[in-house]
Scaffold this motif. Structure first.
Motif, PDB file in Angstrom:
ATOM      1  N   VAL A 133       0.837  -1.203   0.000  1.00 46.21           N
ATOM      2  CA  VAL A 133       0.000   0.000   0.000  1.00 46.21           C
ATOM      3  C   VAL A 133       0.873   1.254   0.000  1.00 46.21           C
ATOM      4  N   ASP A 134       1.957   1.246   0.760  1.00 45.80           N
ATOM      5  CA  ASP A 134       2.879   2.392   0.751  1.00 45.80           C
ATOM      6  C   ASP A 134       3.448   2.610  -0.635  1.00 45.80           C
ATOM      7  N   LYS A 135       3.791   1.511  -1.304  1.00 52.17           N
ATOM      8  CA  LYS A 135       4.355   1.613  -2.645  1.00 52.17           C
ATOM      9  C   LYS A 135       3.324   2.148  -3.631  1.00 52.17           C
ATOM     10  N   VAL A 136       2.095   1.690  -3.513  1.00 43.91           N
ATOM     11  CA  VAL A 136       1.036   2.128  -4.432  1.00 43.91           C
ATOM     12  C   VAL A 136       0.691   3.599  -4.184  1.00 43.91           C
ATOM     13  N   ILE A 137       0.642   3.998  -2.922  1.00 46.46           N
ATOM     14  CA  ILE A 137       0.274   5.378  -2.602  1.00 46.46           C
ATOM     15  C   ILE A 137       1.389   6.348  -3.002  1.00 46.46           C
ATOM     16  N   THR A 138       2.648   6.005  -2.741  1.00 47.60           N
ATOM     17  CA  THR A 138       3.734   6.927  -3.069  1.00 47.60           C
ATOM     18  C   THR A 138       4.050   6.937  -4.552  1.00 47.60           C
ATOM     19  N   ASN A 139       3.823   5.849  -5.254  1.00 46.28           N
ATOM     20  CA  ASN A 139       4.080   5.791  -6.691  1.00 46.28           C
ATOM     21  C   ASN A 139       2.796   5.443  -7.429  1.00 46.28           C
ATOM     22  N   PRO A 140       1.880   6.393  -7.542  1.00 48.65           N
ATOM     23  CA  PRO A 140       0.629   6.070  -8.230  1.00 48.65           C
ATOM     24  C   PRO A 140       0.871   5.818  -9.712  1.00 48.65           C
ATOM     25  N   LYS A 141      -0.092   5.165 -10.332  1.00 46.04           N
ATOM     26  CA  LYS A 141       0.036   4.887 -11.757  1.00 46.04           C
ATOM     27  C   LYS A 141       0.092   6.205 -12.518  1.00 46.04           C
ATOM     28  N   PRO A 142       0.962   6.279 -13.512  1.00 45.88           N
ATOM     29  CA  PRO A 142       1.055   7.531 -14.258  1.00 45.88           C
ATOM     30  C   PRO A 142      -0.211   7.786 -15.057  1.00 45.88           C
ATOM     31  N   LYS A 143      -0.523   9.047 -15.209  1.00 47.23           N
ATOM     32  CA  LYS A 143      -1.699   9.436 -15.969  1.00 47.23           C
ATOM     33  C   LYS A 143      -1.440   9.204 -17.452  1.00 47.23           C
ATOM     34  N   GLN A 144      -2.506   8.927 -18.178  1.00 52.51           N
ATOM     35  CA  GLN A 144      -2.401   8.745 -19.621  1.00 52.51           C
ATOM     36  C   GLN A 144      -2.152  10.099 -20.274  1.00 52.51           C
ATOM     37  N   VAL A 145      -1.203  10.130 -21.189  1.00 49.79           N
ATOM     38  CA  VAL A 145      -0.819  11.365 -21.849  1.00 49.79           C
ATOM     39  C   VAL A 145      -1.084  11.222 -23.338  1.00 49.79           C
ATOM     40  N   ASP A 146      -1.549  12.294 -23.944  1.00 50.22           N
ATOM     41  CA  ASP A 146      -1.758  12.320 -25.387  1.00 50.22           C
ATOM     42  C   ASP A 146      -0.399  12.453 -26.057  1.00 50.22           C
ATOM     43  N   ASN A 147       0.006  11.420 -26.765  1.00 53.23           N
ATOM     44  CA  ASN A 147       1.315  11.411 -27.408  1.00 53.23           C
ATOM     45  C   ASN A 147       1.261  11.850 -28.867  1.00 53.23           C
TER      46      ASN A 147
END
Length: 185
Positions: A129-143
């Protein structure tokens, strides 16, 4: 007179320098030696703790034997039940803590992940949980390649939808593309 004041200032400067050097040499201890002493202290402390624990257990065992020899079984039983009650209270409190901690950690995870991670031990769940909270999934970016059409699919759509913005962006004087009169262009 000026020479005397200059000498006094120089004398004061000379007197303070050796004192500070002495303090530095007296207080400096090699880091390796410091680590050795700390490790030795910790080892001795753990040995002392184990000796004290063994002495306490031995004294309780001898006390029990003396009470058995005297025939004080009721007193032994009451002491044991008291110890058992205290241990049961602590065990119940710890179980409640673990349950509430697990529930609070699982509530921080997304709904679809809760079933997957509910089987983990409490320590592993906390780490996850600490790992998930401190490193959230990156947001999708328009490439996609950025263009100068301000988000419109074509220049015609842009000119039709936002004629003022189109005119401003494509006018050399307002867009920053001012042509210089004396250039060779």
């Amino acid at each position: 007179m000026e020479n005397e004041t200059v000498k006094e200032v120089q004398d004061v400067k000379e007197d303070t320098t050796p004192a500070s050097e002495e303090k530095q040499t007296v207080n400096s201890v090699p880091y390796a030696r410091f680590n050795e002493l700390v490790a030795e202290k910790n080892e001795l402390k753990s040995q002392l703790d184990s000796i004290n624990k063994k002495m306490k257990e031995d004294s309780e065992a001898t006390k029990l034997k003396q009470m058995e020899d005297k025939g004080e079984y009721d007193k032994i039983m009451s002491d044991m039940t008291q110890k058992l009650e205290v241990a049961e209270k602590k065990a119940t409190a710890f179980d409640e803590y673990q349950t509430s901690r697990r529930d609070s950690l699982l509530s921080k995870l997304p709904e679809e992940d809760r079933a997957v991670y509910s089987g983990l031990s409490l320590d592993n769940l906390e780490v996850h949980v600490d790992k998930v909270i401190t490193n959230p999934k990156p947001k999708q970016v328009d490439n996609s390649i950025p263009g100068t059409k301000m988000g419109y699919s074509s220049m015609e759509e842009w000119a039709h939808t936002d004629p003022d913005g189109y005119e401003k962006a494509n006018n050399p004087q307002t867009s920053g593309n001012i042509k210089i009169a004396y250039s060779s262009e």
